[in-house]
Design a protein around this motif. Structure first.
Motif, PDB file in Angstrom:
ATOM      1  N   PHE A 284     -36.997  21.133   9.059  1.00 36.04           N
ATOM      2  CA  PHE A 284     -36.962  20.151  10.149  1.00 36.04           C
ATOM      3  C   PHE A 284     -36.441  20.791  11.439  1.00 36.04           C
ATOM      4  N   GLU A 285     -35.462  21.692  11.308  1.00 33.19           N
ATOM      5  CA  GLU A 285     -34.970  22.405  12.492  1.00 33.19           C
ATOM      6  C   GLU A 285     -36.096  23.206  13.139  1.00 33.19           C
ATOM      7  N   GLY A 286     -36.941  23.831  12.314  1.00 32.75           N
ATOM      8  CA  GLY A 286     -38.068  24.579  12.859  1.00 32.75           C
ATOM      9  C   GLY A 286     -39.037  23.689  13.607  1.00 32.75           C
ATOM     10  N   TYR A 287     -39.379  22.563  13.005  1.00 32.58           N
ATOM     11  CA  TYR A 287     -40.301  21.622  13.657  1.00 32.58           C
ATOM     12  C   TYR A 287     -39.728  21.159  14.997  1.00 32.58           C
ATOM     13  N   ASP A 288     -38.465  20.766  14.987  1.00 31.20           N
ATOM     14  CA  ASP A 288     -37.854  20.247  16.209  1.00 31.20           C
ATOM     15  C   ASP A 288     -37.800  21.312  17.306  1.00 31.20           C
ATOM     16  N   THR A 289     -37.627  22.564  16.917  1.00 31.23           N
ATOM     17  CA  THR A 289     -37.578  23.654  17.894  1.00 31.23           C
ATOM     18  C   THR A 289     -38.871  23.728  18.697  1.00 31.23           C
ATOM     19  N   VAL A 290     -40.005  23.730  18.009  1.00 34.19           N
ATOM     20  CA  VAL A 290     -41.285  23.815  18.713  1.00 34.19           C
ATOM     21  C   VAL A 290     -41.570  22.523  19.490  1.00 34.19           C
ATOM     22  N   ALA A 291     -41.170  21.379  18.949  1.00 33.69           N
ATOM     23  CA  ALA A 291     -41.361  20.125  19.677  1.00 33.69           C
ATOM     24  C   ALA A 291     -40.646  20.166  21.026  1.00 33.69           C
ATOM     25  N   GLU A 309     -34.255  26.593  33.050  1.00 39.60           N
ATOM     26  CA  GLU A 309     -33.715  25.502  33.864  1.00 39.60           C
ATOM     27  C   GLU A 309     -33.993  24.137  33.245  1.00 39.60           C
ATOM     28  N   GLY A 310     -34.945  24.092  32.318  1.00 39.09           N
ATOM     29  CA  GLY A 310     -35.317  22.830  31.689  1.00 39.09           C
ATOM     30  C   GLY A 310     -34.407  22.381  30.570  1.00 39.09           C
ATOM     31  N   TRP A 311     -33.523  23.270  30.059  1.00 38.50           N
ATOM     32  CA  TRP A 311     -32.685  22.868  28.917  1.00 38.50           C
ATOM     33  C   TRP A 311     -31.922  21.571  29.167  1.00 38.50           C
ATOM     34  N   PRO A 312     -31.196  21.428  30.289  1.00 39.23           N
ATOM     35  CA  PRO A 312     -30.420  20.189  30.458  1.00 39.23           C
ATOM     36  C   PRO A 312     -31.256  18.986  30.879  1.00 39.23           C
ATOM     37  N   ARG A 313     -32.539  19.201  31.140  1.00 38.17           N
ATOM     38  CA  ARG A 313     -33.373  18.106  31.632  1.00 38.17           C
ATOM     39  C   ARG A 313     -34.313  17.534  30.572  1.00 38.17           C
ATOM     40  N   VAL A 314     -34.537  18.279  29.504  1.00 39.13           N
ATOM     41  CA  VAL A 314     -35.512  17.842  28.503  1.00 39.13           C
ATOM     42  C   VAL A 314     -34.910  16.791  27.572  1.00 39.13           C
ATOM     43  N   GLU A 315     -35.724  15.856  27.146  1.00 44.45           N
ATOM     44  CA  GLU A 315     -35.335  14.898  26.105  1.00 44.45           C
ATOM     45  C   GLU A 315     -36.555  14.666  25.231  1.00 44.45           C
ATOM     46  N   VAL A 316     -36.373  14.891  23.926  1.00 42.46           N
ATOM     47  CA  VAL A 316     -37.485  14.847  22.982  1.00 42.46           C
ATOM     48  C   VAL A 316     -37.074  14.018  21.777  1.00 42.46           C
TER      49      VAL A 316
END
Length: 360
Positions: A284-291, A309-316
């Motif tokens: 599941f960690e692998g799947y979430d990584t690519v998502a 720069e997108g790390w703090p802005r992304v929400e998945v």
């Protein structure tokens, strides 16, 4: 490896050969690959296919750092994966130095980098978070006097420190047994002569964890001792295959919710088919990584600086809940705080079945 024309490439680092934990690597890769295939079935990244460029780390930090250099030269937009904390540290340091975004899937060591890193983010919870929940489980189960049978490693030493810092102020104690110096029989002698009520396996699987479990289970002097494995060695099917009922009733940490939502349930079914076995939390960690990476690439483009720069802005919406990243005290990378945490064990009546003992 053939790369589709115009593809967006992600470098994937996983342990696929010994001495790496190959079963964990196989589960991690299954999750990464499933998510990538679904991204491509949905049109890819702005019409460009997503291509995973896989490299085996074999639990070797030097080999992994060299792979980072190679993948950077191949033009990957980002790096993903890795299970072993010591390897992930090497990857994170090299990726940060090169300006290459790295989303770490499974390694939990708090100090993944020695200083704050703008290029590195992590899906897995920090070791201190999960292991404090495990320490509370021990106390709740009446185990304050703990012995740890440990191999030399920054990861095991960090885990021991987390346990001691949490247990000692609450009246507990932690005794260290050095597996470099003690055979399984000698560990049993130490336990028989001590006051510990629980033995924690801070050691690799199958060696030396499996022979140590067998020795403790067969020692009549130790019938009242609980064995624990906070790092999750019993999560994988090979544990039950190696130990059978001896491997049951050994509590460990896993990073799954009590009940999967619709996305998680769908992914679980697909992963089970791919693996011909129940997927571990690592899949599941692998799947979430690519998502997460796919969403960042869609919204920010493939420029490496813009990805970071997108790390703090992304929400998945991940398989185990909504994923967003923040800066957490004492952790130098962008961190999902937090993946769900459970303490579970294998049921002695049916070692193929997992029982949830505590959720945190």
């Amino acid at each position: 490896m053939h790369t589709p024309s115009g593809a967006v490439r992600i470098g994937v680092l996983v342990p696929l050969t010994r001495p790496g934990w190959t079963e964990a690597g196989r589960h991690l890769l299954a999750g990464l690959d499933l998510a990538a295939r679904e991204v491509n079935d949905a049109g890819g990244i702005g019409g460009r296919p997503l291509d995973l460029v896989v490299r085996d780390t074999a639990a070797d930090p030097v080999k992994a750092a060299a792979a980072v250099d190679e993948l950077a030269g191949l033009g990957v937009a980002a790096l993903a994966g890795e299970y072993h904390s010591v390897v992930a540290r090497a990857v994170a340091a090299r990726a940060d130095a090169l300006g290459l975004p790295f989303l770490c899937s499974s390694a939990v060591l708090d100090t993944l980098t020695d200083r704050p890193a703008r290029w590195v983010a992590r899906i897995a919870p920090a070791q201190s978070h999960g292991w404090r929940i495990y320490a509370d489980f021990l106390l709740g189960a009446g185990h304050g006097r703990i012995a740890v049978a440990a191999e030399p490693s920054v990861y095991w030493a960090s885990g021991t420190r987390v346990l001691r810092d949490h247990l000692v102020p609450r009246g507990g104690s932690v005794t260290e047994l050095d597996l470099r110096a003690l055979s399984p029989a000698a560990v049993c002698d130490e336990l028989a002569g001590g006051r510990a009520t629980a033995l924690l396996l801070l050691a690799g699987h199958p060696e030396p964890a499996v022979p140590l479990v067998r020795a403790v289970r067969r020692d009549a002097r130790l019938s009242g001792i609980m064995i624990g494995a906070p790092a999750g060695q019993p999560e994988f099917a090979s544990w039950a295959t190696s130990l059978g009922v001896d491997g049951a009733a050994i509590p460990f940490l896993r990073y799954l919710p009590g009940r999967l939502g619709p996305l998680g349930a769908r992914v679980e079914t697909a992963l089970r088919e791919r693996l011909s076995a129940a997927p571990s939390f690592v899949a599941f960690e692998g799947y979430d990584t690519v998502a997460v990476l796919a969403e960042v690439l869609r919204s920010r483009g493939v420029d490496r600086a813009r990805v970071a720069e997108g790390w703090p802005r992304v929400e998945v919406e991940g398989t185990r809940g909504p994923i967003r990243f923040s800066r957490e005290p004492g952790i130098g990378v962008w961190q999902w705080a937090w993946a769900p945490v459970q303490v579970v064990d294998r049921d002695p009546a049916d070692p193929g079945r997992l029982r949830v003992l505590r959720a945190g």
